[in-house]
Design a protein around this motif. Structure first.
Motif, mmCIF file in Angstrom:
data_model
loop_
_atom_site.group_PDB
_atom_site.id
_atom_site.type_symbol
_atom_site.label_atom_id
_atom_site.label_comp_id
_atom_site.label_asym_id
_atom_site.label_seq_id
_atom_site.Cartn_x
_atom_site.Cartn_y
_atom_site.Cartn_z
ATOM 1 N N LEU A 129 8.459 -8.715 -2.789
ATOM 2 C CA LEU A 129 9.561 -9.242 -1.974
ATOM 3 C C LEU A 129 9.143 -9.145 -0.516
ATOM 4 O O LEU A 129 8.736 -8.077 -0.047
ATOM 5 C CB LEU A 129 10.845 -8.441 -2.189
ATOM 6 C CG LEU A 129 11.773 -8.869 -3.344
ATOM 7 C CD1 LEU A 129 11.026 -8.809 -4.669
ATOM 8 C CD2 LEU A 129 13.017 -7.980 -3.375
ATOM 9 N N ARG A 130 9.245 -10.267 0.192
ATOM 10 C CA ARG A 130 8.879 -10.308 1.607
ATOM 11 C C ARG A 130 10.140 -10.560 2.428
ATOM 12 O O ARG A 130 10.770 -11.614 2.297
ATOM 13 C CB ARG A 130 7.836 -11.389 1.877
ATOM 14 C CG ARG A 130 6.541 -11.197 1.100
ATOM 15 C CD ARG A 130 5.564 -12.353 1.329
ATOM 16 N NE ARG A 130 5.112 -12.390 2.703
ATOM 17 C CZ ARG A 130 4.006 -11.756 3.141
ATOM 18 N NH1 ARG A 130 3.278 -11.035 2.286
ATOM 19 N NH2 ARG A 130 3.644 -11.817 4.401
ATOM 20 N N VAL A 131 10.468 -9.579 3.281
ATOM 21 C CA VAL A 131 11.641 -9.675 4.146
ATOM 22 C C VAL A 131 11.151 -9.933 5.566
ATOM 23 O O VAL A 131 10.467 -9.085 6.164
ATOM 24 C CB VAL A 131 12.479 -8.381 4.094
ATOM 25 C CG1 VAL A 131 13.682 -8.475 5.032
ATOM 26 C CG2 VAL A 131 12.933 -8.110 2.660
ATOM 27 N N ALA A 132 11.462 -11.115 6.108
ATOM 28 C CA ALA A 132 10.994 -11.480 7.443
ATOM 29 C C ALA A 132 11.504 -10.483 8.483
ATOM 30 O O ALA A 132 12.653 -10.022 8.411
ATOM 31 C CB ALA A 132 11.439 -12.898 7.788
ATOM 32 N N ARG A 133 10.638 -10.178 9.463
ATOM 33 C CA ARG A 133 11.006 -9.206 10.496
ATOM 34 C C ARG A 133 11.871 -9.878 11.564
ATOM 35 O O ARG A 133 11.465 -10.070 12.701
ATOM 36 C CB ARG A 133 9.757 -8.604 11.116
ATOM 37 C CG ARG A 133 9.007 -7.643 10.216
ATOM 38 C CD ARG A 133 9.829 -6.401 9.889
ATOM 39 N NE ARG A 133 10.244 -5.680 11.058
ATOM 40 C CZ ARG A 133 9.540 -4.692 11.627
ATOM 41 N NH1 ARG A 133 8.378 -4.338 11.114
ATOM 42 N NH2 ARG A 133 9.986 -4.069 12.687
ATOM 43 N N VAL A 163 6.873 -5.997 3.310
ATOM 44 C CA VAL A 163 6.437 -6.394 1.970
ATOM 45 C C VAL A 163 6.730 -5.248 1.001
ATOM 46 O O VAL A 163 6.143 -4.170 1.108
ATOM 47 C CB VAL A 163 4.927 -6.737 1.952
ATOM 48 C CG1 VAL A 163 4.513 -7.157 0.544
ATOM 49 C CG2 VAL A 163 4.614 -7.832 2.956
ATOM 50 N N TYR A 164 7.664 -5.483 0.078
ATOM 51 C CA TYR A 164 7.991 -4.520 -0.979
ATOM 52 C C TYR A 164 7.235 -4.974 -2.234
ATOM 53 O O TYR A 164 7.398 -6.112 -2.684
ATOM 54 C CB TYR A 164 9.493 -4.516 -1.269
ATOM 55 C CG TYR A 164 10.365 -4.072 -0.107
ATOM 56 C CD1 TYR A 164 10.984 -2.815 -0.125
ATOM 57 C CD2 TYR A 164 10.593 -4.905 0.992
ATOM 58 C CE1 TYR A 164 11.812 -2.407 0.923
ATOM 59 C CE2 TYR A 164 11.400 -4.509 2.041
ATOM 60 C CZ TYR A 164 12.005 -3.258 2.004
ATOM 61 O OH TYR A 164 12.815 -2.855 3.048
ATOM 62 N N SER A 195 16.632 -17.075 5.251
ATOM 63 C CA SER A 195 15.947 -18.264 4.736
ATOM 64 C C SER A 195 14.428 -18.111 4.732
ATOM 65 O O SER A 195 13.737 -18.828 3.999
ATOM 66 C CB SER A 195 16.342 -19.496 5.561
ATOM 67 O OG SER A 195 15.995 -19.314 6.932
ATOM 68 N N ALA A 196 13.883 -17.171 5.533
ATOM 69 C CA ALA A 196 12.425 -16.977 5.561
ATOM 70 C C ALA A 196 11.962 -15.900 4.580
ATOM 71 O O ALA A 196 10.760 -15.632 4.478
ATOM 72 C CB ALA A 196 11.963 -16.623 6.977
ATOM 73 N N ASP A 197 12.893 -15.279 3.850
ATOM 74 C CA ASP A 197 12.529 -14.252 2.872
ATOM 75 C C ASP A 197 12.075 -14.922 1.574
ATOM 76 O O ASP A 197 12.665 -15.919 1.132
ATOM 77 C CB ASP A 197 13.727 -13.341 2.583
ATOM 78 C CG ASP A 197 14.203 -12.592 3.823
ATOM 79 O OD1 ASP A 197 13.503 -12.662 4.853
ATOM 80 O OD2 ASP A 197 15.268 -11.955 3.760
ATOM 81 N N THR A 198 11.043 -14.356 0.945
ATOM 82 C CA THR A 198 10.482 -14.954 -0.269
ATOM 83 C C THR A 198 10.183 -13.887 -1.318
ATOM 84 O O THR A 198 10.164 -12.683 -1.017
ATOM 85 C CB THR A 198 9.170 -15.705 0.037
ATOM 86 O OG1 THR A 198 8.179 -14.769 0.508
ATOM 87 C CG2 THR A 198 9.383 -16.789 1.094
ATOM 88 N N TYR A 199 9.940 -14.355 -2.534
ATOM 89 C CA TYR A 199 9.520 -13.445 -3.606
ATOM 90 C C TYR A 199 8.417 -14.107 -4.426
ATOM 91 O O TYR A 199 8.314 -15.341 -4.504
ATOM 92 C CB TYR A 199 10.699 -13.075 -4.518
ATOM 93 C CG TYR A 199 11.236 -14.211 -5.358
ATOM 94 C CD1 TYR A 199 10.620 -14.606 -6.553
ATOM 95 C CD2 TYR A 199 12.384 -14.912 -4.959
ATOM 96 C CE1 TYR A 199 11.122 -15.656 -7.310
ATOM 97 C CE2 TYR A 199 12.886 -15.962 -5.715
ATOM 98 C CZ TYR A 199 12.249 -16.336 -6.893
ATOM 99 O OH TYR A 199 12.730 -17.369 -7.637
#
Length: 219
Positions: A129-133, A163-164, A195-199
Motif C-alpha cells: 500500500l502506497r500512501v502519498a506524502r 510504503v506499507y 487519489s494518488a494512493d495505490t495498492y
C-alpha cells in the motif's frame, strides 16, 4: 574436333565443375533486377550453328549450378535447429481486490483498507500500500486480519510515499476467503485527497502460478 569427343569433354568438365553458389545467386539477382533487353535481330543460320555448342555448354553449367544451389539450400534448412517449444506459465490464483478509505477516518487521521478475496489457497503473497506524502502524513500503524506471525511487515518512504508492505513468510499459506490489510496515518487537518494512493498485491499458487492486482484508493 568430332561431336563424340566434344560431348565427352563437356560431360567431364561438368562433373569436375564446383560452382560458386554465392556468385551464381548474385548473377541471378542482378538479372532479375535489370530491365528486359531490347529485341535483337535473329542471327543467320550460319551464326546459329556456330553458337549451338556454346549455348549447350552454358545450359549444362547453369543446370549444374541450379542443382548445386538446391543442394545447398536443402542442407542449410536441414541443419537449422527446431524452435524451442513454448511453455505457458501456470495460471495464478483467482483473486479480487478493492482499495477504500475507511469510513472511520476523520479530519486528522485516516486508514486505507485493501480488501483482498481469494478463491483458492495462496502459498506466496506480497501486499503493498502506497500512501502519498500529502501535507502532514505520518504513519501511525497497520494491521491485517490474518495472524501477525504469518507476515513480515515493513513501513518505509520511497518516491514521495509511505510504503506499507506485507510479505507472507516462507512455509505459511493463506486460505481462501476475504482478507483485509490496513495502513494507518495522520494527515493535515481537513479532508485528505487519496487519489494518488495505490495498492499492489502479488499472489502465488502452490503450482507457481502468479496473479498481480493493482488499483487506487480514490477519494
Amino acid at each position: 574436333m568430332d561431336e563424340t569427343r566434344l560431348r565427352r569433354e563437356l560431360r567431364e568438365a561438368a562433373l569436375a565443375h564446383r560452382p560458386d553458389h554465392a556468385r551464381i545467386l548474385a548473377r541471378v539477382e542482378r538479372g532479375l533486377a535489370e530491365p528486359a533487353p531490347a529485341p535483337r535481330r535473329r542471327p543467320s543460320a550460319g551464326r546459329r550453328a556456330g553458337r549451338r555448342w556454346t549455348v549447350g555448354a552454358a545450359v549444362a553449367a547453369a543446370v549444374a549450378g541450379v542443382v548445386g544451389i538446391g543442394g545447398l539450400a536443402a542442407t542449410t534448412l536441414g541443419d537449422r535447429p527446431a524452435p524451442p517449444a513454448t511453455v505457458l506459465p501456470a495460471p495464478g490464483p483467482a483473486a479480487r481486490a478493492a482499495g477504500t478509505v475507511d469510513p472511520g477516518s476523520n479530519r486528522w487521521w485516516a486508514q486505507s483498507d485493501l480488501a483482498l478475496t481469494t478463491d483458492s489457497p495462496v502459498s506466496g503473497l506480497t501486499v503493498e500500500l502506497r500512501v502519498a506524502r500529502t501535507p502532514g502524513v505520518v504513519t501511525t500503524g497497520h494491521w491485517q486480519t490474518r495472524p501477525a506471525d504469518d507476515f513480515t511487515v515493513t513501513v518505509s518512504e520511497h518516491d514521495g510515499a509511505l510504503v506499507y508492505r506485507w510479505t507472507l513468510r516462507p512455509g505459511r499459506d493463506m486460505p481462501p476467503g476475504p482478507h483485509v490489510f490496513a495502513a494507518q496515518y495522520n494527515h493535515a487537518e481537513g479532508v485528505r485527497d487519496a487519489s494518488a494512493d495505490t495498492y499492489t498485491a502479488v499472489l502465488t499458487g502452490a503450482d507457481g502460478g502468479r496473479t498481480t492486482l493493482r488499483g487506487t484508493f480514490g477519494r
